[in-house]
Design an enzyme around this catalytic site. Structure first.
Site, PDB file in Angstrom:
ATOM      1  N   SER A 167       0.850  -1.191   0.000  1.00 43.56           N
ATOM      2  CA  SER A 167       0.000   0.000   0.000  1.00 43.56           C
ATOM      3  C   SER A 167       0.881   1.235   0.000  1.00 43.56           C
ATOM      4  CB  SER A 167      -0.953  -0.020   1.200  1.00 43.56           C
ATOM      5  OG  SER A 167      -1.875   1.050   1.130  1.00 43.56           O
ATOM      6  N   THR A 168       0.756   2.118   0.986  1.00 47.95           N
ATOM      7  CA  THR A 168       1.526   3.358   1.001  1.00 47.95           C
ATOM      8  C   THR A 168       3.028   3.069   0.946  1.00 47.95           C
ATOM      9  OG1 THR A 168      -0.197   4.388   2.336  1.00 47.95           O
ATOM     10  CG2 THR A 168       1.932   5.493   2.268  1.00 47.95           C
ATOM     11  N   HIS A 193      -2.678  -1.201  -3.355  1.00 48.08           N
ATOM     12  CA  HIS A 193      -3.812  -0.291  -3.210  1.00 48.08           C
ATOM     13  C   HIS A 193      -3.630   0.903  -4.140  1.00 48.08           C
ATOM     14  CE1 HIS A 193      -4.336  -1.875   1.189  1.00 48.08           C
ATOM     15  NE2 HIS A 193      -4.803  -2.723   0.288  1.00 48.08           N
ATOM     16  N   MET A 287      -0.246   1.194   5.298  1.00 46.91           N
ATOM     17  CA  MET A 287      -0.997   1.507   6.515  1.00 46.91           C
ATOM     18  C   MET A 287      -2.170   0.555   6.647  1.00 46.91           C
ATOM     19  SD  MET A 287      -0.755   3.685   8.989  1.00 46.91           S
ATOM     20  CE  MET A 287      -1.721   4.299  10.377  1.00 46.91           C
ATOM     21  N   ASP A 290      -4.695  -4.706   5.995  1.00 46.62           N
ATOM     22  CA  ASP A 290      -5.072  -5.543   4.854  1.00 46.62           C
ATOM     23  C   ASP A 290      -3.945  -6.529   4.528  1.00 46.62           C
ATOM     24  OD1 ASP A 290      -6.640  -6.470   2.731  1.00 46.62           O
ATOM     25  OD2 ASP A 290      -5.734  -5.060   1.317  1.00 46.62           O
TER      26      ASP A 290
END
Length: 347
Positions: A167-168, A193, A287, A290
Site C-alpha cells: 500500500s503506502t 492499493h 498503513m 489488509d
C-alpha cells in the site's frame, strides 16, 4: 493539546479553502499556511516548518515534480499530492511518488459521495503521514535502482507462485524489489492499493523499465514464469484453476478492509485453491491491516511468508500487524528481500 500542522498548496483559492475546511474539521489538525505556487510554498515552509504539505500535481511557475526534487532533500516531510484520475494526472502522480511524495488523494468529481470520500481519504492519509519513516529511508534514484547488477547462478524454484501485497510506499518498494527479479521467477501476483488508471500506467512504467514482463492483470490469463500481474484498480485479483492450469481471476465483489483491490482477497484465493504450500507470500509497506489475516492463513497452509521490516517500510502498518499476528516467517529489509526469496525458493 498541540495540533498537527499542514500547509496547503494549490493555485485555486476555492480549492485551498475546501481542503482547509476538510483538514480543520478534525480538531487535531491546523492549516498554518496556504500557497498558490511552489515559490510561495517554499517561503512558507522555511517560515512555518509544517509537519505535512498537500500539493496539487498541476502547479504554475514550477513543475511540481521539480519542486519535490528540490524541496525534499532540504526539508524532508510527508507530501500528499492531489491528483485527477485522468491518465495525465495518474502519470504525474506516479512521477511524484518516485520523487518522494508520501501518497496522493484523487480529486473529487463533484458529487456529494466523491467529496465525502476525498475528505475521508485525506484525513486518513494525514494520520498515516505521522508514521512516515522518511528520516530512515534512503532509496536510490530511479537510475541507480535500475542499473545493471551482477547476476548469480539461476535459482531453481520449487515454489510455484509469489503473492505480494502493498500500500503506502508500495510503488517505490515494488520497483526496487522487482528490479532484482528475472525470468526464472515463478508468476508474481500483486495487490497494490491504487485506483483505476493508476494501475495501468504503473504496470506500463515498470514493464518499460524492468527486465521482466509486468502487466495489469486481465481475467483468465494463464500464469507464466517471469511475468508479474498487478491487480487492476477497483478490482480484486485472485487465482483460479481451469483444468490443470492456473489463471488470473478478476473480481469486483465488495471491498475488503476498505480496499479493492484487497491483499486479503488475493491471499485467500490462493488458500481456496490449496496452493499456499507451493507459494511465497510477501507483505510490504502500507498503513492498516489488509493482508495480515490472509498471510497467516497462507502460512498455516504451508506458505513461506516474508514481511518488510520496520526500518525500510515507508509506513510500518501492514507488515507490523502481520508480524504481530505471527503471520511472518521471515522479516527482512526491502533490499534483502529478493535474496531471501532465492534462499527459500527450493524449500
Amino acid at each position: 493539546m498541540k495540533k498537527h500542522t499542514v500547509i496547503v498548496v494549490d493555485d485555486q483559492r476555492s480549492v485551498r479553502s475546501m481542503i482547509k475546511r476538510w483538514i480543520e474539521s478534525d480538531p487535531n489538525w491546523e492549516v498554518i499556511g496556504e500557497a498558490a505556487n511552489p515559490y510561495e510554498a517554499r517561503d512558507l515552509i522555511i517560515e512555518k516548518l509544517p509537519e505535512v504539505m498537500t500539493l496539487d500535481v498541476h502547479m504554475p511557475g514550477m513543475d511540481g515534480i521539480v519542486f519535490l526534487k528540490k524541496l525534499l532533500p532540504q526539508y524532508p516531510m510527508p507530501v500528499i499530492m492531489f491528483s485527477s484520475s485522468t491518465t495525465e494526472g495518474a502519470n504525474i502522480t506516479l512521477e511524484a511518488l518516485e520523487a518522494g511524495a508520501f501518497d496522493y488523494v484523487t480529486k473529487p468529481i463533484g458529487t456529494p459521495e466523491s467529496l465525502v470520500e476525498a475528505k475521508e481519504d485525506l484525513l486518513s492519509k494525514l494520520y498515516e503521514s505521522l508514521n512516515y519513516n522518511l528520516a530512515k529511508l534512503s532509496f536510490p534514484s530511479k537510475s541507480e535502482a535500475l542499473s545493471p547488477k551482477k547476476t548469480n547462478a539461476k535459482t531453481t524454484f520449487k515454489r510455484k507462485f509469489i503473492l505480494i501485497g502493498s500500500s503506502t510506499g508500495g510503488t517505490t518498494a515494488l520497483r526496487m524489489l522487482l528490479n532484482d527479479v528475472d525470468e526464472t521467477f515463478p508468476p508474481i501476483l500483486i495487490a497494490q492499493h491504487m485506483p483505476e488508471n493508476f494501475t495501468t500506467l504503473f504496470a506500463q512504467r515498470l514493464n518499460s523499465d524492468l527486465k521482466i514482463h509486468v502487466k495489469e492483470a486481465k481475467d483468465k490469463e494463464i500464469l507464466q514464469s517471469g511475468h508479474v500481474y498487478i491487480a487492476p484498480g477497483n478490482y480484486h485479483l485472485g487465482i483460479q484453476k481451469i483444468g490443470s492450469e492456473y489463471y488470473t481471476q478478476i473480481l469486483q465483489t465488495d471491498k475488503k478492509n476498505g480496499h479493492r483491490p484487497s491483499v486479503d482477497v488475493l491471499f485467500e484465493s490462493a488458500i481456496e485453491q490449496d496452493i499456499g504450500g507451493s507459494s511465497i507470500g510477501i507483505i510490504l509497506t502500507g498503513m492498516g491491516s489488509d493482508g495480515a489475516s490472509g498471510l497467516l492463513k497462507l502460512k498455516n497452509q504451508g506458505c513461506l511468508t516474508i514481511g518488510q521490516d520496520k526500518e525500510t517500510s515507508v509506513v510500518y502498518g501492514m507488515p507490523k500487524v502481520a508480524h504481530e499476528l505471527g503471520a511472518v516467517t521471515y522479516q527482512v529489509p526491502l533490499n534483502g528481500m529478493v535474496d531471501k526469496i532465492k534462499e527459500i525458493a527450493s524449500l
